[in-house]
Design a protein around this motif. Structure first.
Motif, PDB file in Angstrom:
ATOM      1  N   HIS A   1       0.830  -1.206   0.000  1.00  0.00           N
ATOM      2  CA  HIS A   1       0.000   0.000   0.000  1.00  0.00           C
ATOM      3  C   HIS A   1       0.868   1.260   0.000  1.00  0.00           C
ATOM      4  N   ALA A   2       2.049   1.171   0.611  1.00  0.00           N
ATOM      5  CA  ALA A   2       2.986   2.304   0.534  1.00  0.00           C
ATOM      6  C   ALA A   2       3.421   2.531  -0.909  1.00  0.00           C
ATOM      7  N   ALA A   3       3.652   1.453  -1.663  1.00  0.00           N
ATOM      8  CA  ALA A   3       4.032   1.580  -3.073  1.00  0.00           C
ATOM      9  C   ALA A   3       2.899   2.189  -3.897  1.00  0.00           C
ATOM     10  N   ILE A   4       1.658   1.775  -3.604  1.00  0.00           N
ATOM     11  CA  ILE A   4       0.515   2.358  -4.302  1.00  0.00           C
ATOM     12  C   ILE A   4       0.399   3.845  -3.981  1.00  0.00           C
ATOM     13  N   LEU A   5       0.618   4.193  -2.740  1.00  0.00           N
ATOM     14  CA  LEU A   5       0.601   5.604  -2.345  1.00  0.00           C
ATOM     15  C   LEU A   5       1.633   6.407  -3.131  1.00  0.00           C
ATOM     16  N   ILE A   6       2.841   5.875  -3.256  1.00  0.00           N
ATOM     17  CA  ILE A   6       3.895   6.562  -4.016  1.00  0.00           C
ATOM     18  C   ILE A   6       3.498   6.685  -5.483  1.00  0.00           C
ATOM     19  N   SER A   7       2.930   5.613  -6.032  1.00  0.00           N
ATOM     20  CA  SER A   7       2.512   5.630  -7.439  1.00  0.00           C
ATOM     21  C   SER A   7       1.437   6.683  -7.683  1.00  0.00           C
ATOM     22  N   VAL A   8       0.452   6.741  -6.812  1.00  0.00           N
ATOM     23  CA  VAL A   8      -0.632   7.729  -6.954  1.00  0.00           C
ATOM     24  C   VAL A   8      -0.069   9.144  -6.856  1.00  0.00           C
ATOM     25  N   PHE A   9       0.843   9.363  -5.916  1.00  0.00           N
ATOM     26  CA  PHE A   9       1.444  10.684  -5.739  1.00  0.00           C
ATOM     27  C   PHE A   9       2.266  11.093  -6.959  1.00  0.00           C
ATOM     28  N   ARG A  10       3.008  10.148  -7.538  1.00  0.00           N
ATOM     29  CA  ARG A  10       3.915  10.485  -8.640  1.00  0.00           C
ATOM     30  C   ARG A  10       3.226  10.547  -9.998  1.00  0.00           C
ATOM     31  N   PHE A  11       2.286   9.636 -10.245  1.00  0.00           N
ATOM     32  CA  PHE A  11       1.812   9.439 -11.621  1.00  0.00           C
ATOM     33  C   PHE A  11       0.323   9.722 -11.847  1.00  0.00           C
ATOM     34  N   PHE A  12      -0.482   9.740 -10.793  1.00  0.00           N
ATOM     35  CA  PHE A  12      -1.918   9.923 -10.978  1.00  0.00           C
ATOM     36  C   PHE A  12      -2.267  11.404 -10.869  1.00  0.00           C
ATOM     37  N   GLU A  13      -3.146  11.864 -11.714  1.00  0.00           N
ATOM     38  CA  GLU A  13      -3.595  13.260 -11.663  1.00  0.00           C
ATOM     39  C   GLU A  13      -4.851  13.335 -10.804  1.00  0.00           C
ATOM     40  N   LEU A  14      -4.645  13.230  -9.511  1.00  0.00           N
ATOM     41  CA  LEU A  14      -5.744  13.242  -8.555  1.00  0.00           C
ATOM     42  C   LEU A  14      -5.457  14.254  -7.456  1.00  0.00           C
ATOM     43  N   PRO A  15      -6.502  14.844  -6.849  1.00  0.00           N
ATOM     44  CA  PRO A  15      -6.288  15.748  -5.710  1.00  0.00           C
ATOM     45  C   PRO A  15      -5.554  15.043  -4.576  1.00  0.00           C
ATOM     46  N   ALA A  16      -4.840  15.821  -3.774  1.00  0.00           N
ATOM     47  CA  ALA A  16      -4.007  15.246  -2.712  1.00  0.00           C
ATOM     48  C   ALA A  16      -4.821  14.427  -1.715  1.00  0.00           C
ATOM     49  N   GLY A  17      -6.089  14.777  -1.532  1.00  0.00           N
ATOM     50  CA  GLY A  17      -6.913  14.056  -0.564  1.00  0.00           C
ATOM     51  C   GLY A  17      -7.080  12.586  -0.879  1.00  0.00           C
ATOM     52  N   TRP A  18      -6.948  12.219  -2.160  1.00  0.00           N
ATOM     53  CA  TRP A  18      -7.086  10.809  -2.545  1.00  0.00           C
ATOM     54  C   TRP A  18      -5.942   9.949  -2.020  1.00  0.00           C
ATOM     55  N   LEU A  19      -4.860  10.593  -1.590  1.00  0.00           N
ATOM     56  CA  LEU A  19      -3.752   9.837  -1.011  1.00  0.00           C
ATOM     57  C   LEU A  19      -4.142   9.172   0.309  1.00  0.00           C
ATOM     58  N   LEU A  20      -5.231   9.653   0.902  1.00  0.00           N
ATOM     59  CA  LEU A  20      -5.686   9.046   2.157  1.00  0.00           C
ATOM     60  C   LEU A  20      -6.198   7.621   1.950  1.00  0.00           C
ATOM     61  N   ILE A  21      -6.598   7.294   0.716  1.00  0.00           N
ATOM     62  CA  ILE A  21      -7.152   5.954   0.467  1.00  0.00           C
ATOM     63  C   ILE A  21      -6.090   4.868   0.648  1.00  0.00           C
ATOM     64  N   PRO A  22      -4.899   4.985   0.035  1.00  0.00           N
ATOM     65  CA  PRO A  22      -3.874   3.969   0.322  1.00  0.00           C
ATOM     66  C   PRO A  22      -3.461   3.934   1.797  1.00  0.00           C
ATOM     67  N   LEU A  23      -3.441   5.102   2.447  1.00  0.00           N
ATOM     68  CA  LEU A  23      -3.100   5.126   3.869  1.00  0.00           C
ATOM     69  C   LEU A  23      -4.144   4.366   4.682  1.00  0.00           C
ATOM     70  N   ALA A  24      -5.424   4.595   4.359  1.00  0.00           N
ATOM     71  CA  ALA A  24      -6.490   3.889   5.079  1.00  0.00           C
ATOM     72  C   ALA A  24      -6.424   2.386   4.818  1.00  0.00           C
ATOM     73  N   TYR A  25      -6.143   2.013   3.568  1.00  0.00           N
ATOM     74  CA  TYR A  25      -6.057   0.590   3.224  1.00  0.00           C
ATOM     75  C   TYR A  25      -4.899  -0.066   3.975  1.00  0.00           C
ATOM     76  N   LEU A  26      -3.795   0.650   4.114  1.00  0.00           N
ATOM     77  CA  LEU A  26      -2.647   0.117   4.850  1.00  0.00           C
ATOM     78  C   LEU A  26      -3.026  -0.172   6.298  1.00  0.00           C
ATOM     79  N   VAL A  27      -3.778   0.762   6.914  1.00  0.00           N
ATOM     80  CA  VAL A  27      -4.211   0.571   8.302  1.00  0.00           C
ATOM     81  C   VAL A  27      -5.156  -0.622   8.406  1.00  0.00           C
ATOM     82  N   VAL A  28      -6.125  -0.714   7.493  1.00  0.00           N
ATOM     83  CA  VAL A  28      -7.104  -1.801   7.533  1.00  0.00           C
ATOM     84  C   VAL A  28      -6.420  -3.157   7.358  1.00  0.00           C
ATOM     85  N   ASP A  29      -5.548  -3.270   6.359  1.00  0.00           N
ATOM     86  CA  ASP A  29      -4.867  -4.548   6.117  1.00  0.00           C
ATOM     87  C   ASP A  29      -3.944  -4.930   7.273  1.00  0.00           C
ATOM     88  N   SER A  30      -3.267  -3.939   7.847  1.00  0.00           N
ATOM     89  CA  SER A  30      -2.365  -4.219   8.970  1.00  0.00           C
ATOM     90  C   SER A  30      -3.141  -4.708  10.180  1.00  0.00           C
TER      91      SER A  30
END
Length: 246
Positions: A129-158
């Protein structure tokens, strides 16, 4: 009898032994039940013929898995990357099943091997999920708030991984060191209902990587499903432990 024929016979005998000694499928999601365990069984039989050790299979699994995870963070999302990442993760997952099956085939695993297996699994949960977060930050054209989704998924899976491991540990301790009993429900319907929690399905998600917005939308939907699954699982596990405590 030539060496190749002897190897084929050993492989067939190992495969038959693993089929007979297969763990119960209770509580196992559909992909893991129908695809990953049978695939891991074949890898385990092949590793047995080659003289590989369970720890060696675990390390090969880790190389495949973390190579795929590194590619997610480092390479822009295109269709061929999704296919490559998915293949690496699926291979790593099958080998993750194979190491335990190989250990049983060789007469039982070690405490060190079990620790290594769980440590690799924990690292996988954290880094993917950290890798997905980095990918979204670097390559996806999305507002910064969407970065919370990989963070939330990391917490849920952990939480899901830790809660499940701790529950099994406490139940085994309450049972005098024996493994906790399998769940009673083994139906296909239940296996389908818990499919969103299946890591195998998560591996296949990366096939959508060439369509970043579709991929991320399905990823967000899986987060919702897994959050619901986690909440239900925590309530169930709490009640199980309470019953054993009494």
């Amino acid at each position: 009898m030539c060496m190749e024929e002897r190897s084929e016979r050993r492989y067939g005998a190992a495969l038959d032994h693993l089929r007979a000694a297969q763990k119960p499928s209770a509580g196992t999601p559909l992909y893991s039940r129908l695809v990953n365990r049978p695939l891991g069984r074949r890898f385990a039989a092949a590793a047995y013929v080659l003289g590989a050790t369970p720890d060696g299979v675990t390390l090969v699994s880790a190389v495949c898995t973390f190579s795929g995870i590194a590619l997610i963070a480092l390479v822009p999302p295109v269709w061929w990357l999704g296919v490559l990442v998915s293949a690496l993760l699926i291979l790593g997952y099958a080998l993750d099943s194979a190491d335990g099956q190989l250990a049983r085939l060789r007469g039982g695993g070690s405490v060190q091997g079990e620790w290594l297996d769980h440590t690799v699994d924990a690292a996988k949960v954290l880094t993917i999920h950290a890798a997905i977060l980095i990918s979204v930050f670097r390559f996806f054209e999305l507002p910064a708030g969407w970065l919370l989704i990989p963070l939330a998924y990391l917490v849920v899976d952990s939480l899901l991984f830790f809660g499940m491991m701790e529950r099994d540990l406490l139940l085994a301790r309450a049972a005098g060191g024996r493994a906790p009993a399998s769940e009673a429900s083994t139906g296909v319907l239940r296996a389908i209902l818990i499919l969103p929690s299946d890591y195998g399905l998560f591996c296949l998600l990366f096939l959508l990587l060439g369509a970043p917005l579709l991929y991320f939308g399905v990823y967000a939907l899986m987060l919702v499903c897994n959050t619901i699954f986690l909440l239900l699982a925590l309530v169930k596990w709490y009640r199980q432990l309470g019953a054993h405590g009494r």
